[in-house]
Every structure is written in structure tokens, then in C-alpha cells.
Design a protein around this motif. Structure first.
Motif, PDB file in Angstrom:
ATOM      1  N   PHE A 220      -9.774 -14.884 -10.346  1.00 33.58           N
ATOM      2  CA  PHE A 220     -10.143 -13.724  -9.555  1.00 33.58           C
ATOM      3  C   PHE A 220     -11.397 -13.056 -10.112  1.00 33.58           C
ATOM      4  CE2 PHE A 220      -6.779 -12.682 -12.576  1.00 33.58           C
ATOM      5  CZ  PHE A 220      -7.430 -11.761 -13.375  1.00 33.58           C
ATOM      6  N   ASN A 221     -12.071 -12.348  -9.239  1.00 31.50           N
ATOM      7  CA  ASN A 221     -13.224 -11.550  -9.637  1.00 31.50           C
ATOM      8  C   ASN A 221     -12.708 -10.238 -10.240  1.00 31.50           C
ATOM      9  OD1 ASN A 221     -15.254  -9.365  -9.244  1.00 31.50           O
ATOM     10  ND2 ASN A 221     -16.492 -11.032  -8.409  1.00 31.50           N
ATOM     11  N   PRO A 222     -13.144  -9.879 -11.445  1.00 33.93           N
ATOM     12  CA  PRO A 222     -12.659  -8.639 -12.073  1.00 33.93           C
ATOM     13  C   PRO A 222     -12.851  -7.408 -11.193  1.00 33.93           C
ATOM     14  CG  PRO A 222     -13.908  -9.940 -13.643  1.00 33.93           C
ATOM     15  CD  PRO A 222     -14.078 -10.611 -12.307  1.00 33.93           C
ATOM     16  N   ASN A 223     -13.969  -7.344 -10.474  1.00 35.49           N
ATOM     17  CA  ASN A 223     -14.214  -6.186  -9.611  1.00 35.49           C
ATOM     18  C   ASN A 223     -13.220  -6.124  -8.454  1.00 35.49           C
ATOM     19  OD1 ASN A 223     -16.434  -5.295 -11.115  1.00 35.49           O
ATOM     20  ND2 ASN A 223     -17.835  -6.641 -10.006  1.00 35.49           N
ATOM     21  N   GLU A 224     -12.835  -7.303  -7.941  1.00 36.55           N
ATOM     22  CA  GLU A 224     -11.845  -7.339  -6.866  1.00 36.55           C
ATOM     23  C   GLU A 224     -10.482  -6.882  -7.386  1.00 36.55           C
ATOM     24  OE1 GLU A 224      -9.748 -10.404  -3.666  1.00 36.55           O
ATOM     25  OE2 GLU A 224     -11.099 -11.190  -5.211  1.00 36.55           O
ATOM     26  N   LEU A 225     -10.122  -7.349  -8.583  1.00 36.26           N
ATOM     27  CA  LEU A 225      -8.859  -6.932  -9.183  1.00 36.26           C
ATOM     28  C   LEU A 225      -8.810  -5.415  -9.325  1.00 36.26           C
ATOM     29  CD1 LEU A 225      -6.169  -7.541 -10.693  1.00 36.26           C
ATOM     30  CD2 LEU A 225      -7.533  -7.654 -12.804  1.00 36.26           C
ATOM     31  N   ILE A 226      -9.853  -4.841  -9.865  1.00 32.86           N
ATOM     32  CA  ILE A 226      -9.892  -3.391 -10.079  1.00 32.86           C
ATOM     33  C   ILE A 226      -9.825  -2.657  -8.751  1.00 32.86           C
ATOM     34  CG2 ILE A 226     -11.237  -1.465 -10.985  1.00 32.86           C
ATOM     35  CD1 ILE A 226     -10.017  -3.363 -13.091  1.00 32.86           C
ATOM     36  N   ALA A 227     -10.564  -3.147  -7.744  1.00 34.72           N
ATOM     37  CA  ALA A 227     -10.582  -2.482  -6.436  1.00 34.72           C
ATOM     38  C   ALA A 227      -9.203  -2.478  -5.797  1.00 34.72           C
ATOM     39  CB  ALA A 227     -11.591  -3.170  -5.514  1.00 34.72           C
ATOM     40  N   ARG A 228      -8.516  -3.619  -5.871  1.00 33.03           N
ATOM     41  CA  ARG A 228      -7.187  -3.707  -5.269  1.00 33.03           C
ATOM     42  C   ARG A 228      -6.196  -2.810  -6.018  1.00 33.03           C
ATOM     43  NH1 ARG A 228      -6.295  -8.246  -1.814  1.00 33.03           N
ATOM     44  NH2 ARG A 228      -8.163  -9.546  -1.624  1.00 33.03           N
ATOM     45  N   VAL A 229      -6.236  -2.859  -7.333  1.00 36.45           N
ATOM     46  CA  VAL A 229      -5.333  -2.032  -8.134  1.00 36.45           C
ATOM     47  C   VAL A 229      -5.587  -0.555  -7.861  1.00 36.45           C
ATOM     48  CG1 VAL A 229      -4.824  -1.272 -10.493  1.00 36.45           C
ATOM     49  CG2 VAL A 229      -4.935  -3.721  -9.958  1.00 36.45           C
ATOM     50  N   ARG A 230      -6.840  -0.169  -7.859  1.00 30.19           N
ATOM     51  CA  ARG A 230      -7.173   1.243  -7.634  1.00 30.19           C
ATOM     52  C   ARG A 230      -6.696   1.712  -6.259  1.00 30.19           C
ATOM     53  NH1 ARG A 230     -10.622   3.738 -10.781  1.00 30.19           N
ATOM     54  NH2 ARG A 230     -11.740   1.820 -11.343  1.00 30.19           N
ATOM     55  N   ALA A 231      -6.887   0.886  -5.241  1.00 34.07           N
ATOM     56  CA  ALA A 231      -6.490   1.262  -3.884  1.00 34.07           C
ATOM     57  C   ALA A 231      -4.977   1.421  -3.769  1.00 34.07           C
ATOM     58  CB  ALA A 231      -6.993   0.216  -2.882  1.00 34.07           C
ATOM     59  N   HIS A 232      -4.222   0.477  -4.354  1.00 38.72           N
ATOM     60  CA  HIS A 232      -2.761   0.541  -4.245  1.00 38.72           C
ATOM     61  C   HIS A 232      -2.184   1.710  -5.039  1.00 38.72           C
ATOM     62  CE1 HIS A 232      -1.923  -2.910  -1.766  1.00 38.72           C
ATOM     63  NE2 HIS A 232      -2.735  -3.644  -2.492  1.00 38.72           N
ATOM     64  N   ILE A 233      -2.727   1.949  -6.220  1.00 40.50           N
ATOM     65  CA  ILE A 233      -2.224   3.071  -7.013  1.00 40.50           C
ATOM     66  C   ILE A 233      -2.552   4.393  -6.329  1.00 40.50           C
ATOM     67  CG2 ILE A 233      -2.577   4.371  -9.159  1.00 40.50           C
ATOM     68  CD1 ILE A 233      -2.587   1.786 -10.670  1.00 40.50           C
ATOM     69  N   SER A 234      -3.745   4.495  -5.761  1.00 39.31           N
ATOM     70  CA  SER A 234      -4.129   5.709  -5.039  1.00 39.31           C
ATOM     71  C   SER A 234      -3.189   5.957  -3.867  1.00 39.31           C
ATOM     72  CB  SER A 234      -5.566   5.584  -4.542  1.00 39.31           C
ATOM     73  OG  SER A 234      -5.928   6.707  -3.761  1.00 39.31           O
ATOM     74  N   ARG A 235      -2.880   4.885  -3.135  1.00 39.97           N
ATOM     75  CA  ARG A 235      -1.970   5.007  -2.003  1.00 39.97           C
ATOM     76  C   ARG A 235      -0.568   5.412  -2.474  1.00 39.97           C
ATOM     77  NH1 ARG A 235      -0.889   6.531   2.974  1.00 39.97           N
ATOM     78  NH2 ARG A 235       0.833   5.376   3.891  1.00 39.97           N
ATOM     79  N   TYR A 236      -0.104   4.795  -3.531  1.00 40.05           N
ATOM     80  CA  TYR A 236       1.232   5.077  -4.064  1.00 40.05           C
ATOM     81  C   TYR A 236       1.339   6.550  -4.489  1.00 40.05           C
ATOM     82  CZ  TYR A 236       5.400   4.611  -7.033  1.00 40.05           C
ATOM     83  OH  TYR A 236       6.640   4.760  -7.605  1.00 40.05           O
ATOM     84  N   GLU A 237       0.296   7.044  -5.145  1.00 40.23           N
ATOM     85  CA  GLU A 237       0.310   8.438  -5.592  1.00 40.23           C
ATOM     86  C   GLU A 237       0.278   9.402  -4.410  1.00 40.23           C
ATOM     87  OE1 GLU A 237      -1.808   8.183  -9.970  1.00 40.23           O
ATOM     88  OE2 GLU A 237      -3.077   8.359  -8.198  1.00 40.23           O
ATOM     89  N   ARG A 238      -0.477   9.047  -3.353  1.00 38.93           N
ATOM     90  CA  ARG A 238      -0.515   9.919  -2.172  1.00 38.93           C
ATOM     91  C   ARG A 238       0.846   9.986  -1.495  1.00 38.93           C
ATOM     92  NH1 ARG A 238      -5.373   7.264  -0.978  1.00 38.93           N
ATOM     93  NH2 ARG A 238      -4.416   6.205   0.797  1.00 38.93           N
ATOM     94  N   ILE A 239       1.527   8.835  -1.417  1.00 36.00           N
ATOM     95  CA  ILE A 239       2.853   8.814  -0.796  1.00 36.00           C
ATOM     96  C   ILE A 239       3.818   9.684  -1.584  1.00 36.00           C
ATOM     97  CG2 ILE A 239       4.856   7.345  -0.337  1.00 36.00           C
ATOM     98  CD1 ILE A 239       2.916   5.122   0.405  1.00 36.00           C
TER      99      ILE A 239
END
Length: 229
Positions: free
Chosen positions: A103-122
Motif C-alpha cells: 500500500f501507499n503510505p499516504n493512502e493508508l493515512i488518508a483512509r485511517v484518518r477518514a474512518h477515525i474522524s467519522r467514528y468520532e463524529r458518530i
């Protein structure tokens, strides 16, 4: 709270993931087996799980399904297989997203950041209506329980989130892209084919005739809408 639990038996890959994530400000725990992962989940709170598809003591798909029965923590599945069948299988077992080695490190970070942000908003959000009732189906936000004909129906965390969102916003058409962004918290990052899989699973659980749904209807060429009659 530690942000991320990494369940990966290949030590060099787990450490690489940890290094990329920690450089981006996340905290991580590493374990090499499914059993160790479940032990950690019983003892600590996390915002995301990174799960390898192949583990020495279990298939990642089965592990993902077990995890989603215990918690609503999003799961990012990591695999060397990237074909559509593998993706759809992963989504149907509760994975929130998918990333393919190498995997591309930037893609990993982007996906992780998006999911954690969503989880925290919920977790922080407060929805006024706690219980939605339509026909013989009840969706209770606080208990996260769905009943059909007064019988509890088992749902994964994302199935529940998707059903609750649609039923709380009846008669409005959403594209797959809309739903993917609202439920998974992703825009350009990710694969919204998971929406189709989750809609099919939900229909199988709440509809009398899933092939001719009463509640979640397909608007051909556009997306889906929840019809409240």
C-alpha cells in the motif's frame, strides 16, 4: 485511549504500519494473532482496527465478523488480494474499508484518518429521535437494536448505521457516493461498492420480499431511498 489496534502476524508490515501512523500523530498497539486482538479489545478502547486477512489462528474475514458483533469500531482490512470478489466478501463480513498490499503510505493515512474522524463524529453526535418505527420494524438508536415482528435481528455496525440514516431521512434519494461519504466518512478515498453489499444485507434482514423491497427502494440510475408509508 490508544487510537489503533493493528492485528498483523508479519512483524515487519505491522511495524511499518505503526511507524507511518505514529509519524502522523496516531498511537498504535501491535498484536500478531486474532486471540491477542480479542484480548486487547476486551481490555482497551480503540478508534480503529487494522486487520490482516490471513492470520495464524484464524481467517481475517471470520475475525472481522466476530469483531463487528462485539463493537462498532471500524475495521480496515489489509490483504494481498485486490479483486472485487475479495472486497465484497470483506465488506459483507463487517469491514469498513479495504487496502491492498503493498500500500501507499499516504493512502493508508488518508483512509485511517477518514474512518477515525467519522467514528468520532458518530460518537459525539446526538440525534433527537432515539427510536424509529416503520411497519413491523423498529430501529432503536440508543441500544442499537433492530427488531422485525418483535424479534431481534442481528446487524453489523455499518448495517445499523446505514439503516438508521436512511430511515431517519425518509423519501429522500441518496446516491451510493452520498451514502458512502455519510456512513463511512470517505469521499474520493475508498470503494463505494460496499454500499450495494450493505443494502442487500439489510433488505435480507428487514424486508418480507428482499427482491421486491418495501422500505429501501432502488431509484434506478440515481441511488436509494427509504420509503416510509
Amino acid at each position: 485511549m490508544t487510537d489503533i489496534l493493528i492485528i498483523e502476524d508479519e512483524k515487519h508490515i505491522a511495524e511499518l504500519e505503526r511507524d507511518y501512523l505514529e509519524m502522523s500523530g496516531f498511537t498504535c498497539d501491535l498484536v500478531g494473532t486474532a486471540a491477542a486482538g480479542f484480548n486487547n479489545l476486551r481490555e482497551k478502547a480503540y478508534k480503529l482496527i487494522i486487520l490482516d486477512l490471513m492470520l495464524p489462528d484464524g481467517n481475517g474475514l471470520d475475525v472481522s465478523k466476530e469483531i463487528t458483533e462485539l463493537t462498532d469500531i471500524p475495521i480496515l482490512m489489509v490483504t494481498a488480494k485486490g479483486d472485487d470478489i475479495e472486497k465484497l466478501t470483506g465488506f459483507s463480513h463487517g469491514a469498513a474499508d479495504y487496502i491492498v498490499k503493498p500500500f501507499n503510505p499516504n493512502e493508508l493515512i488518508a483512509r485511517v484518518r477518514a474512518h477515525i474522524s467519522r467514528y468520532e463524529r458518530i460518537k459525539k453526535s446526538s440525534i433527537e429521535t432515539d427510536e424509529l418505527v416503520f411497519g413491523n420494524v423498529t430501529v432503536d438508536r440508543d441500544s442499537r437494536i433492530v427488531t422485525v415482528n418483535n424479534q431481534i435481528v442481528s446487524m453489523t455496525a455499518k448495517e445499523f448505521d446505514l439503516l438508521y440514516f436512511l430511515s431517519a431521512n425518509p423519501n429522500r434519494v441518496y446516491t451510493k457516493e452520498d451514502l458512502f461519504e455519510k456512513i463511512w466518512g470517505l469521499d474520493a478515498v475508498g470503494d463505494n461498492t460496499t454500499v450495494t453489499v450493505h443494502i442487500r444485507k439489510i433488505r435480507e434482514k428487514i424486508e418480507r420480499n428482499p427482491s421486491s423491497p418495501k422500505w429501501i427502494q432502488t431509484v434506478w440510475g440515481v441511488g436509494y431511498k427509504f420509503t416510509k408509508v
